[in-house]
Design a protein around this motif. Structure first.
Motif, short mmCIF file in Angstrom:
data_model
loop_
_atom_site.label_atom_id
_atom_site.label_comp_id
_atom_site.label_asym_id
_atom_site.label_seq_id
_atom_site.Cartn_x
_atom_site.Cartn_y
_atom_site.Cartn_z
N ASP A 270 0.83 -1.21 0.00
CA ASP A 270 0.00 0.00 0.00
C ASP A 270 0.87 1.25 0.00
N ILE A 271 0.34 2.30 -0.58
CA ILE A 271 0.95 3.64 -0.52
C ILE A 271 0.12 4.47 0.44
N VAL A 272 0.74 5.04 1.44
CA VAL A 272 0.05 5.85 2.44
C VAL A 272 0.34 7.32 2.15
N TYR A 273 -0.69 8.06 1.75
CA TYR A 273 -0.55 9.49 1.49
C TYR A 273 -0.95 10.25 2.76
N HIS A 274 -0.02 10.98 3.32
CA HIS A 274 -0.26 11.67 4.58
C HIS A 274 -0.90 13.04 4.34
N GLY A 275 -1.97 13.32 5.07
CA GLY A 275 -2.64 14.61 4.96
C GLY A 275 -2.04 15.66 5.87
N TYR A 276 -0.83 15.47 6.29
CA TYR A 276 -0.12 16.41 7.16
C TYR A 276 1.36 16.34 6.80
N MET A 277 2.12 17.32 7.25
CA MET A 277 3.54 17.38 6.92
C MET A 277 4.35 17.48 8.21
N ASP A 278 4.83 16.33 8.66
CA ASP A 278 5.69 16.27 9.85
C ASP A 278 7.13 16.16 9.37
N VAL A 279 7.84 17.27 9.46
CA VAL A 279 9.19 17.35 8.89
C VAL A 279 10.22 17.05 9.97
N GLY A 280 11.02 16.00 9.75
CA GLY A 280 12.10 15.67 10.66
C GLY A 280 13.34 16.48 10.32
N VAL A 281 14.03 16.93 11.36
CA VAL A 281 15.26 17.71 11.18
C VAL A 281 16.40 16.92 11.83
N ALA A 282 17.32 16.41 11.02
CA ALA A 282 18.42 15.60 11.54
C ALA A 282 19.33 16.46 12.42
N VAL A 283 19.61 15.97 13.62
CA VAL A 283 20.45 16.68 14.59
C VAL A 283 21.55 15.74 15.07
N SER A 284 22.77 16.23 15.10
CA SER A 284 23.90 15.42 15.58
C SER A 284 24.06 15.61 17.08
N SER A 285 24.27 14.50 17.80
CA SER A 285 24.51 14.55 19.24
C SER A 285 25.70 13.65 19.56
N ASP A 286 26.13 13.69 20.81
CA ASP A 286 27.26 12.86 21.22
C ASP A 286 26.94 11.38 21.09
N ARG A 287 25.67 11.02 21.19
CA ARG A 287 25.26 9.63 21.13
C ARG A 287 25.04 9.15 19.70
N GLY A 288 24.92 10.09 18.78
CA GLY A 288 24.68 9.71 17.39
C GLY A 288 23.65 10.61 16.75
N LEU A 289 23.21 10.24 15.57
CA LEU A 289 22.25 11.04 14.81
C LEU A 289 20.83 10.80 15.31
N VAL A 290 20.12 11.88 15.60
CA VAL A 290 18.71 11.79 15.99
C VAL A 290 17.90 12.70 15.08
N VAL A 291 16.61 12.36 14.92
CA VAL A 291 15.76 13.14 14.00
C VAL A 291 14.46 13.52 14.70
N PRO A 292 14.47 14.61 15.48
CA PRO A 292 13.22 15.10 16.06
C PRO A 292 12.32 15.68 14.97
N VAL A 293 11.02 15.72 15.24
CA VAL A 293 10.04 16.04 14.20
C VAL A 293 9.28 17.32 14.53
N LEU A 294 9.17 18.19 13.53
CA LEU A 294 8.32 19.38 13.60
C LEU A 294 6.93 18.98 13.12
N ARG A 295 5.98 18.91 14.05
CA ARG A 295 4.63 18.45 13.71
C ARG A 295 3.86 19.54 12.96
N ASN A 296 3.13 19.12 11.91
CA ASN A 296 2.33 20.06 11.12
C ASN A 296 3.14 21.29 10.73
N ALA A 297 4.29 21.04 10.15
CA ALA A 297 5.20 22.13 9.79
C ALA A 297 4.58 23.09 8.78
#
Length: 415
Positions: A270-297
């Motif tokens: 299936d293809i899931v078309y999202h009716g919202y735009m949650d944009v993840g922003v890759a952030v580097s940390s000491d533990r590794g790469l994390v991607v927190p999300v801006l909801r309804n950007a």
């Protein structure tokens, strides 16, 4: 009475965790809501806090051990009982029974009575969690002096901790040094987060038809706009600084409106078309790469985007990001330019189907209206899953972002 220290309840997406760091050892004083142990999962580090005042008891799960949701990690002893050596008689009653003023201690050998301490000695004992009854006084009439407390502190430091269990295996942060002289090597266990990131990246490359298309954008219009209004922007929005990320997020959301397939994901057949735009922003940390999300950007202002990204950056450095803040996301932006990357091919973060890579702004000679002009240029890279997104769609999506950034007024007009 012993209080059980339990692992937190993990979300459904997390099966287990690893004991990362014990901040308290058996015999250490613990205050209510004080951090006792960190549990590392493949997404975040979760903190276990003390439920009450007391003294650290047995450590059941050592650093490096795998724990399940709600599993017992260790015990916390009641503070009053631990201080009195396990007696059921409250400390307060003992203090009331102790002689006051300059009266001599009638029964110095009675273990239920607290010896006489000078004010300085009492304060030092309390600061170092030393039970007064465990200190042998050498002063007049058995009075405990400050020197007696200092000796007791040193004895406590040097004494082996009987309750501490040997670790079943090396702690996750423990390094193993091998070799001699200039031929040494250090072997450090991989963190759960980095191991999980590695697993997902390998899976992404082996399970999707990933392709990358490139373009470049003239950053001069954005840089001039930012230079002109950054002071007013920061003053207007209570210290939030105007950066480049907010322009890219706005351009991405506008482009996603025109190409909803880039904002979609694949779930089985299936293809899931999202009716919202949650944009993840890759952030580097000491533990590794994390991607927190801006909801309804798509509904966020430039100030809200900049504030959200800055807040996520601080949380990533402090290890305070929550599971909810990193769950989901329909599209990701990665900015390798902050580290000096001129060009790269980012890897798609499944189940998303595309990721935008930003890079370093570099002055280059460009041909403009038949003349050579030096302009601040940035390479853009869009990696996408060719199973869902066609080349024409991907290229057109990237061109829209380029056009919007080179003419920022179009972001306002949505044209």
């Amino acid at each position: 009475m012993a209080i059980e220290l339990k692992a937190p309840t993990f979300p459904e997406s997390i099966a287990d965790g690893t004991v990362a760091t014990w901040h308290k050892q058996p015999g250490d004083a613990v205050k209510r809501d004080e951090l006792v142990v960190d549990i590392e999962t493949d997404k975040v580090v979760m903190e276990v806090l003390a439920e009450a005042d007391g003294v650290m008891g047995e450590i059941i799960k050592n650093e490096g051990d795998t724990v399940l949701s709600g599993e017992v990690l260790g015990t916390l002893k009641d503070g009053e009982k631990a201080a009195s050596g396990g007696s059921d008689k409250p400390v307060k009653e003992k203090e009331e029974a102790a002689p006051a003023g300059n009266d001599k201690q009638a029964d110095a050998g009675d273990s239920d009575e607290e010896p006489l301490l000078s004010p300085a000695a009492r304060k030092l004992a309390e600061e170092n969690s030393i039970a007064p009854g465990s200190i042998k006084g050498t002063g007049k009439d058995g009075r405990v002096t400050k020197e007696d407390v200092v000796n007791a502190i040193e004895a406590k430091k040097n004494a082996p901790k009987a309750e501490e269990k040997p670790a079943a295996k090396p702690a996750q942060s423990e390094a193993v040094q091998v070799g001699e002289g200039d031929r040494q090597e250090k072997r450090v266990p991989m963190t759960r987060l980095r191991a999980r990131v590695a697993e997902r990246l390998v899976d992404a490359q082996s399970s999707m038809a990933m392709l990358t298309t490139y373009n470049e954008v003239n950053m001069k219009p954005i840089m001039e706009l930012r230079s002109k209004y950054k002071d007013m922007f920061e003053k207007k929005h209570n210290g939030v600084r105007l950066g480049f990320m907010s322009f890219f997020v706005k351009a991405v959301t506008e482009a996603l409106k025109r190409f909803p397939g880039v904002n979609a994901s694949i779930d089985g057949n299936d293809i899931v078309y999202h009716g919202y735009m949650d944009v993840g922003v890759a952030v580097s940390s000491d533990r590794g790469l994390v991607v927190p999300v801006l909801r309804n950007a798509e509904f966020m202002s430039l100030a809200q985007i900049e504030g959200g990204v800055a807040d996520y950056g601080r949380k990533a450095r402090d290890g305070k990001l929550s599971i909810e803040e990193m769950t989901g996301g329909t599209f990701t932006i990665s900015n390798g330019g902050v580290f000096g990357s001129l060009l790269s091919s980012p890897i798609v973060n499944p189940p998303q189907t595309a990721i935008l890579g930003m890079h370093k702004i570099q002055e280059r000679p460009m041909a403009v209206n038949g003349e050579v002009v030096i302009l601040p240029m940035m390479y853009l890279a869009l990696s996408y899953d060719h199973r869902l997104i066609d080349g024409k769609e991907a290229v057109s999506f990237l061109v829209v972002i380029k056009d919007l950034l080179e003419d920022p007024a179009r972001l306002l007009l949505e044209v």
